[in-house]
Design an enzyme around this catalytic site. Structure first.
Site, PDB file in Angstrom:
ATOM      1  N   GLU A  15      -0.904  -0.448  -5.026  1.00  0.00           N
ATOM      2  CA  GLU A  15      -1.807  -0.205  -3.919  1.00  0.00           C
ATOM      3  C   GLU A  15      -2.550  -1.485  -3.547  1.00  0.00           C
ATOM      4  O   GLU A  15      -3.198  -2.106  -4.387  1.00  0.00           O
ATOM      5  CB  GLU A  15      -2.839   0.872  -4.291  1.00  0.00           C
ATOM      6  CG  GLU A  15      -2.219   2.261  -4.466  1.00  0.00           C
ATOM      7  CD  GLU A  15      -1.738   2.836  -3.144  1.00  0.00           C
ATOM      8  OE1 GLU A  15      -2.297   2.485  -2.099  1.00  0.00           O
ATOM      9  OE2 GLU A  15      -0.794   3.634  -3.174  1.00  0.00           O
ATOM     10  N   ARG A  46       0.877  -1.165   0.000  1.00  0.00           N
ATOM     11  CA  ARG A  46       0.000   0.000   0.000  1.00  0.00           C
ATOM     12  C   ARG A  46       0.913   1.214   0.000  1.00  0.00           C
ATOM     13  O   ARG A  46       1.385   1.674   1.036  1.00  0.00           O
ATOM     14  CB  ARG A  46      -0.908  -0.001   1.223  1.00  0.00           C
ATOM     15  CG  ARG A  46      -2.056   0.987   1.104  1.00  0.00           C
ATOM     16  CD  ARG A  46      -2.973   0.905   2.304  1.00  0.00           C
ATOM     17  NE  ARG A  46      -4.168   1.687   2.097  1.00  0.00           N
ATOM     18  CZ  ARG A  46      -5.047   1.970   3.045  1.00  0.00           C
ATOM     19  NH1 ARG A  46      -4.859   1.505   4.280  1.00  0.00           N
ATOM     20  NH2 ARG A  46      -6.112   2.695   2.781  1.00  0.00           N
ATOM     21  N   ALA A  47       1.212   1.701  -1.223  1.00  0.00           N
ATOM     22  CA  ALA A  47       2.293   2.662  -1.404  1.00  0.00           C
ATOM     23  C   ALA A  47       2.059   3.966  -0.656  1.00  0.00           C
ATOM     24  O   ALA A  47       3.004   4.564  -0.135  1.00  0.00           O
ATOM     25  CB  ALA A  47       2.488   2.939  -2.894  1.00  0.00           C
ATOM     26  N   CYS A  48       0.800   4.430  -0.594  1.00  0.00           N
ATOM     27  CA  CYS A  48       0.550   5.721   0.051  1.00  0.00           C
ATOM     28  C   CYS A  48       0.846   5.664   1.544  1.00  0.00           C
ATOM     29  O   CYS A  48       1.114   6.686   2.172  1.00  0.00           O
ATOM     30  CB  CYS A  48      -0.890   6.161  -0.177  1.00  0.00           C
ATOM     31  SG  CYS A  48      -2.128   5.038   0.492  1.00  0.00           S
ATOM     32  N   ALA A  49       0.789   4.462   2.131  1.00  0.00           N
ATOM     33  CA  ALA A  49       1.071   4.305   3.564  1.00  0.00           C
ATOM     34  C   ALA A  49       2.454   3.732   3.828  1.00  0.00           C
ATOM     35  O   ALA A  49       2.810   3.489   4.988  1.00  0.00           O
ATOM     36  CB  ALA A  49       0.012   3.405   4.197  1.00  0.00           C
TER      37      ALA A  49
END
Length: 263
Positions: free
Chosen positions: A258, A225-228
């Site tokens: 993601e 989960r790239a954004c996190a």
């Protein structure tokens, strides 16, 4: 110019630039000899740390290349460039036109807009940016050039979550594998988990990377989960299995990664 392993379009341009530079160092007649080498692709297009590319001479590899931005796609570098093939007779001109497009003509409008944006946001304070050297600004904006970490840094800043801890076998095996990776493969790991192949200026400490058990049923490949900055790691039974599946995941992926969590 882009080089093999950089992970961006245009690696062909960098390979041609390296070929021309080598030929100029070695003297007259060397361009044709270097280009005819059946191992040309392995010398000029081989990404570091990855499986060997098929051996081909320059002519075979460049058979579809034309005078466009990346050699294969993009705006024409000259009038009629889409229909003009790249070969040993004109590869030097191709490199010159490509360099002008990549470093001057093709980015001039973007740089002007970026400069105006800085002054819109910072006002007169933007003048302070001139106190930095280009390498310092690059580091601040783009992160570290080299992906490096130590066993101590991995132990302190690679956090477990969702049931994993620093003492979990899977997290320990991951630390060992990350420590053993060559820098180009480390960059691909970072791109897989964060969508950015570089460490921030503060290194792993500021990256805040965490490892969680994969919530999906069954085994399979690691996901992220790239954004996190979160890696979902299945509960592999050995480091060998983890290494095999992790390498397949990061080498076979592209773009953003993601992991959609269940509601």
């Amino acid at each position: 110019l882009p080089r093999a392993g950089d992970g961006v379009a245009g690696e062909f341009v960098g390979a041609c630039a390296a070929l021309v530079a080598d030929a100029e160092r070695q003297g007259p007649g060397s361009l044709e000899r270097l280009a005819a080498d059946p191992e040309w692709t392995r010398k000029y297009t081989q990404p570091p740390g990855e499986e060997p590319v098929p051996p081909l001479p320059f002519a075979a590899y460049a058979s579809c290349a034309t005078f466009v931005e990346t050699g294969l796609s993009g705006p024409a570098l000259c009038e009629g460039g889409e229909g003009r093939s790249v070969d040993t007779s004109n590869v030097k001109e191709f490199v010159e036109l490509s360099s002008d497009f990549w470093l001057v003509r093709g980015v001039q409008r973007q740089l002007i807009a970026f400069r105006r944006g800085l002054y819109d946001v910072l006002g007169g304070g933007a003048i302070a940016l001139w106190a930095f050297r280009p390498a310092e600004l690059r580091r601040l904006f783009c992160g570290e050039d080299e992906v490096s970490w130590t066993e101590k840094e991995l132990a302190e800043h690679l956090r477990g979550g969702g049931g994993y801890s620093a003492e979990s076998d899977q997290v320990r095996w991951l630390r060992e594998e990350l420590l053993a990776m060559a820098p180009p493969l480390r960059a691909k790991f970072l791109e897989f988990v964060t969508s950015c192949p570089r460490l921030p200026p503060g290194g792993l400490k500021d990256l805040q990377l965490s490892v969680h058990p994969d919530p999906a049923p069954g085994g399979g490949l690691p996901r992220s989960r790239a954004c996190a900055h979160r890696l979902f790691l299945p509960k592999f039974n050995s480091r060998e299995e983890l290494a095999r599946q992790l390498h397949e995941a990061i080498l076979g992926s592209g773009g953003h990664h993601e992991q959609q969590l269940p509601p």
